[in-house]
Design a protein around this motif. Structure first.
Motif, short mmCIF file in Angstrom:
data_model
loop_
_atom_site.label_atom_id
_atom_site.label_comp_id
_atom_site.label_asym_id
_atom_site.label_seq_id
_atom_site.Cartn_x
_atom_site.Cartn_y
_atom_site.Cartn_z
N ASP A 1 0.84 -1.20 0.00
CA ASP A 1 0.00 0.00 0.00
C ASP A 1 0.88 1.25 0.00
O ASP A 1 0.77 2.11 0.86
CB ASP A 1 -0.92 -0.02 1.24
N ASP B 1 -3.08 -2.80 -2.73
CA ASP B 1 -4.17 -1.82 -2.70
C ASP B 1 -4.03 -0.74 -3.77
O ASP B 1 -2.93 -0.52 -4.31
CB ASP B 1 -4.24 -1.15 -1.31
N ASN B 2 -5.13 -0.08 -4.07
CA ASN B 2 -5.18 1.06 -5.01
C ASN B 2 -4.83 0.68 -6.44
O ASN B 2 -4.30 1.51 -7.19
CB ASN B 2 -4.26 2.19 -4.55
MG MG Z 1 -3.46 3.10 -0.30
#
Ligand code: MG
Ligand code: SAH
Length: 218
Positions: free
Chosen positions: A136, A162-163
């Protein structure tokens, strides 16, 4: 595999419906969550947290690596879900200092170890492997971290990234993406291609939160 029928729901209504099902956070995590939102500190989204919690309960890892501590919310959230040892890496001095404070207060058993610095420099020095890795950090760096992540992830281990959907911009054509965002866009596409086509990984990309890719190492 073809989709049979176009989905017909408003994504925002779906999102608030799903969020209405989420349980409340323990009070110390709720406090940190509110502080992060108020202070404009990046933090995992509630739906992302919900997925991490299920994965951690299923996997019960003994050692977790997190790349991108922020101010420590996600590390403390993961600790609440499972009693692992957690190594977490943060580049930004101010955020690392705040995370250190939060760990001193809410990780009384000292299970979380914060390493300050650039993950690109730190990952090659790590020797022990991990059964769960939460990625992340800077989105443009994921593809560069991947060889070290593969080295550090145990067989059977889980990688959660993530993302990966970049607020939907990952779907756009190269030309529709603003020039300054193109490098990140290209690198994230490379990353997604790599984790979905690596024969030693099985990956699914969940369109929850800002996109969470979940991979298992064979
Ligand atoms: Mg993030
Ligand atoms: N996981 C946190 C939020 C992390 S935000 C939470 O949910 O609570 C992403 C963080 O990654 C930022 O604080 C940023 O400073 C850090 N970061 C970005 N690039 C990094 C790098 N190369 N090495 C280490 N940390 C990095």
């Amino acid at each position: 595999m073809e989709e049979r029928k176009p989905l017909s729901f408003d994504p925002e209504r779906m999102r608030s419906f799903l969020l209405s099902m989420e349980r409340e956070l323990p009070s110390h995590l709720e406090k940190l969550y509110q502080e992060a939102l108020a202070g404009d500190v990046p933090i995992i989204r509630p739906e992302t947290a919900g997925i991490l919690r299920v994965l951690l309960k299923m996997k019960t890892p003994d050692r977790i690596l997190e790349i991108g501590t922020g101010t420590g919310f996600s590390a403390l959230f993961m600790l609440d879900a499972c009693p692992a040892r957690i190594v977490t890496i943060e580049l930004d001095e101010k955020r690392a200092a705040k995370a250190e404070e939060n760990f001193a207060e809410y990780d009384r058993d000292g299970r979380i170890r914060l390493i300050r610095g650039d993950a690109a420099d730190i990952l090659p020095d790590l020797e022990e492997s991990f059964s769960f890795i939460f990625l992340d950090a800077a989105k443009g760096q994921y593809v560069r971290f991947l060889p070290e992540i593969m080295r550090l992830l145990k067989p059977g281990g889980v990688l959660a990234s993530d993302n990966v959907l970049q607020e939907g911009s990952i779907l756009e054509s190269h030309y529709a993406v603003e020039r300054r965002d193109r490098t990140i866009y290209r690198r994230m596409r490379e990353y997604l291609w790599a984790i979905t086509h690596d024969d030693s990984l099985v990956t699914t990309i969940l369109p929850a939160g800002d996109g969470l890719a979940v991979s298992v190492k064979l």
